[in-house]
Design a protein around this motif. Structure first.
Motif, PDB file in Angstrom:
ATOM      1  N   THR A  54       0.863  -1.173   0.000  1.00  0.00           N
ATOM      2  CA  THR A  54       0.000   0.000   0.000  1.00  0.00           C
ATOM      3  C   THR A  54       0.904   1.229   0.000  1.00  0.00           C
ATOM      4  O   THR A  54       2.090   1.130   0.307  1.00  0.00           O
ATOM      5  CB  THR A  54      -0.911   0.018   1.242  1.00  0.00           C
ATOM      6  OG1 THR A  54      -0.096   0.224   2.406  1.00  0.00           O
ATOM      7  CG2 THR A  54      -1.712  -1.257   1.372  1.00  0.00           C
ATOM      8  N   PRO A  55       0.363   2.412  -0.290  1.00  0.00           N
ATOM      9  CA  PRO A  55       1.206   3.605  -0.357  1.00  0.00           C
ATOM     10  C   PRO A  55       1.476   4.276   0.993  1.00  0.00           C
ATOM     11  O   PRO A  55       2.033   5.369   1.030  1.00  0.00           O
ATOM     12  CB  PRO A  55       0.382   4.536  -1.254  1.00  0.00           C
ATOM     13  CG  PRO A  55      -1.027   4.163  -0.961  1.00  0.00           C
ATOM     14  CD  PRO A  55      -0.997   2.658  -0.764  1.00  0.00           C
ATOM     15  N   HIS A  56       1.164   3.631   2.076  1.00  0.00           N
ATOM     16  CA  HIS A  56       1.185   4.298   3.378  1.00  0.00           C
ATOM     17  C   HIS A  56       2.566   4.669   3.902  1.00  0.00           C
ATOM     18  O   HIS A  56       2.682   5.526   4.767  1.00  0.00           O
ATOM     19  CB  HIS A  56       0.406   3.465   4.389  1.00  0.00           C
ATOM     20  CG  HIS A  56      -1.047   3.465   4.067  1.00  0.00           C
ATOM     21  ND1 HIS A  56      -1.581   2.610   3.116  1.00  0.00           N
ATOM     22  CD2 HIS A  56      -2.056   4.234   4.505  1.00  0.00           C
ATOM     23  CE1 HIS A  56      -2.871   2.860   3.007  1.00  0.00           C
ATOM     24  NE2 HIS A  56      -3.183   3.833   3.839  1.00  0.00           N
ATOM     25  N   LEU A  57       3.609   4.062   3.418  1.00  0.00           N
ATOM     26  CA  LEU A  57       4.967   4.479   3.783  1.00  0.00           C
ATOM     27  C   LEU A  57       5.646   5.218   2.633  1.00  0.00           C
ATOM     28  O   LEU A  57       6.767   5.675   2.780  1.00  0.00           O
ATOM     29  CB  LEU A  57       5.830   3.276   4.183  1.00  0.00           C
ATOM     30  CG  LEU A  57       5.612   2.722   5.574  1.00  0.00           C
ATOM     31  CD1 LEU A  57       6.457   1.472   5.789  1.00  0.00           C
ATOM     32  CD2 LEU A  57       5.941   3.748   6.637  1.00  0.00           C
ATOM     33  N   ALA A  58       4.966   5.296   1.497  1.00  0.00           N
ATOM     34  CA  ALA A  58       5.527   5.945   0.308  1.00  0.00           C
ATOM     35  C   ALA A  58       6.909   5.388  -0.015  1.00  0.00           C
ATOM     36  O   ALA A  58       7.824   6.120  -0.357  1.00  0.00           O
ATOM     37  CB  ALA A  58       5.569   7.461   0.496  1.00  0.00           C
ATOM     38  N   SER A  59       7.056   4.067   0.082  1.00  0.00           N
ATOM     39  CA  SER A  59       8.361   3.441  -0.101  1.00  0.00           C
ATOM     40  C   SER A  59       8.380   2.324  -1.131  1.00  0.00           C
ATOM     41  O   SER A  59       9.422   1.714  -1.343  1.00  0.00           O
ATOM     42  CB  SER A  59       8.862   2.890   1.242  1.00  0.00           C
ATOM     43  OG  SER A  59       9.036   3.928   2.153  1.00  0.00           O
ATOM     44  N   GLY A  60       7.254   2.038  -1.760  1.00  0.00           N
ATOM     45  CA  GLY A  60       7.209   0.939  -2.726  1.00  0.00           C
ATOM     46  C   GLY A  60       8.182   1.127  -3.871  1.00  0.00           C
ATOM     47  O   GLY A  60       8.971   0.237  -4.192  1.00  0.00           O
ATOM     48  N   ALA A  61       8.156   2.283  -4.499  1.00  0.00           N
ATOM     49  CA  ALA A  61       9.086   2.546  -5.602  1.00  0.00           C
ATOM     50  C   ALA A  61      10.519   2.583  -5.090  1.00  0.00           C
ATOM     51  O   ALA A  61      11.439   2.098  -5.755  1.00  0.00           O
ATOM     52  CB  ALA A  61       8.736   3.859  -6.292  1.00  0.00           C
ATOM     53  N   GLY A  62      10.695   3.133  -3.900  1.00  0.00           N
ATOM     54  CA  GLY A  62      12.039   3.229  -3.332  1.00  0.00           C
ATOM     55  C   GLY A  62      12.681   1.878  -3.114  1.00  0.00           C
ATOM     56  O   GLY A  62      13.861   1.694  -3.424  1.00  0.00           O
ATOM     57  N   ILE A  63      11.910   0.904  -2.605  1.00  0.00           N
ATOM     58  CA  ILE A  63      12.522  -0.403  -2.388  1.00  0.00           C
ATOM     59  C   ILE A  63      12.796  -1.111  -3.708  1.00  0.00           C
ATOM     60  O   ILE A  63      13.746  -1.881  -3.803  1.00  0.00           O
ATOM     61  CB  ILE A  63      11.732  -1.286  -1.393  1.00  0.00           C
ATOM     62  CG1 ILE A  63      10.336  -1.587  -1.864  1.00  0.00           C
ATOM     63  CG2 ILE A  63      11.762  -0.708  -0.010  1.00  0.00           C
ATOM     64  CD1 ILE A  63       9.610  -2.620  -1.017  1.00  0.00           C
ATOM     65  N   GLY A  64      11.993  -0.814  -4.730  1.00  0.00           N
ATOM     66  CA  GLY A  64      12.285  -1.368  -6.058  1.00  0.00           C
ATOM     67  C   GLY A  64      13.586  -0.815  -6.611  1.00  0.00           C
ATOM     68  O   GLY A  64      14.411  -1.553  -7.157  1.00  0.00           O
ATOM     69  N   ILE A  65      13.787   0.479  -6.465  1.00  0.00           N
ATOM     70  CA  ILE A  65      15.029   1.113  -6.932  1.00  0.00           C
ATOM     71  C   ILE A  65      16.219   0.584  -6.132  1.00  0.00           C
ATOM     72  O   ILE A  65      17.261   0.245  -6.693  1.00  0.00           O
ATOM     73  CB  ILE A  65      14.921   2.646  -6.833  1.00  0.00           C
ATOM     74  CG1 ILE A  65      13.887   3.149  -7.841  1.00  0.00           C
ATOM     75  CG2 ILE A  65      16.277   3.313  -7.050  1.00  0.00           C
ATOM     76  CD1 ILE A  65      13.448   4.582  -7.625  1.00  0.00           C
ATOM     77  N   GLU A  66      16.047   0.508  -4.814  1.00  0.00           N
ATOM     78  CA  GLU A  66      17.119  -0.048  -3.980  1.00  0.00           C
ATOM     79  C   GLU A  66      17.482  -1.460  -4.418  1.00  0.00           C
ATOM     80  O   GLU A  66      18.660  -1.812  -4.482  1.00  0.00           O
ATOM     81  CB  GLU A  66      16.685  -0.117  -2.516  1.00  0.00           C
ATOM     82  CG  GLU A  66      16.646   1.171  -1.781  1.00  0.00           C
ATOM     83  CD  GLU A  66      16.191   0.996  -0.340  1.00  0.00           C
ATOM     84  OE1 GLU A  66      16.156   2.018   0.358  1.00  0.00           O
ATOM     85  OE2 GLU A  66      15.871  -0.137   0.096  1.00  0.00           O
ATOM     86  N   SER A  67      16.465  -2.267  -4.724  1.00  0.00           N
ATOM     87  CA  SER A  67      16.730  -3.646  -5.134  1.00  0.00           C
ATOM     88  C   SER A  67      17.560  -3.694  -6.403  1.00  0.00           C
ATOM     89  O   SER A  67      18.458  -4.537  -6.537  1.00  0.00           O
ATOM     90  CB  SER A  67      15.427  -4.420  -5.318  1.00  0.00           C
ATOM     91  OG  SER A  67      14.823  -4.656  -4.067  1.00  0.00           O
ATOM     92  N   GLY A  68      17.293  -2.802  -7.336  1.00  0.00           N
ATOM     93  CA  GLY A  68      18.101  -2.741  -8.552  1.00  0.00           C
ATOM     94  C   GLY A  68      19.548  -2.406  -8.247  1.00  0.00           C
ATOM     95  O   GLY A  68      20.478  -2.993  -8.822  1.00  0.00           O
ATOM     96  N   ILE A  69      19.756  -1.483  -7.323  1.00  0.00           N
ATOM     97  CA  ILE A  69      21.118  -1.092  -6.926  1.00  0.00           C
ATOM     98  C   ILE A  69      21.829  -2.250  -6.232  1.00  0.00           C
ATOM     99  O   ILE A  69      22.990  -2.564  -6.540  1.00  0.00           O
ATOM    100  CB  ILE A  69      21.075   0.148  -6.014  1.00  0.00           C
ATOM    101  CG1 ILE A  69      20.584   1.360  -6.816  1.00  0.00           C
ATOM    102  CG2 ILE A  69      22.433   0.419  -5.376  1.00  0.00           C
ATOM    103  CD1 ILE A  69      20.209   2.563  -5.968  1.00  0.00           C
TER     104      ILE A  69
END
Length: 99
Positions: free
Chosen positions: A19-34
């Protein structure tokens, strides 16, 4: 369960939809790529890189998915504001740590 089978690796919402409640979904996807790129460049075998990638990402992704869901539940049900604040604070502190 590993997020890979052979050379296929899943990251982002395919393994950690939230859910968007931590506003971190996209961030963890980007982190995973890194992290995946980091492990691929640091390991001699693909399997070693994927095993280390999974080990580094599991807890952080779990935290975002589970805490986002709990925050959503609290908000929908007009739940405990103190619990909400506590979860939010703990989550943001954890996400501020290096990957």
């Amino acid at each position: 369960m590993p997020w890979n089978r052979g050379r296929l690796v899943m990251i982002g919402d395919t393994v950690a939809a939230t859910t968007p409640h931590l506003a971190s979904g996209a961030g963890i996807g980007i982190e995973s790529g890194i992290v995946l790129a980091d492990e691929l460049s640091a390991n001699d075998t693909l399997q070693a890189a994927l095993d280390k990638f999974h080990a580094r990402r599991w807890e952080r992704c779990r935290l975002v998915v589970e805490n986002s869901a709990r925050l959503c539940h609290i908000e929908i049900n007009d739940g405990d504001r103190q619990e909400h604040s506590k979860i939010m604070g703990q989550s943001l502190a954890a996400l501020a740590q290096p990957i």
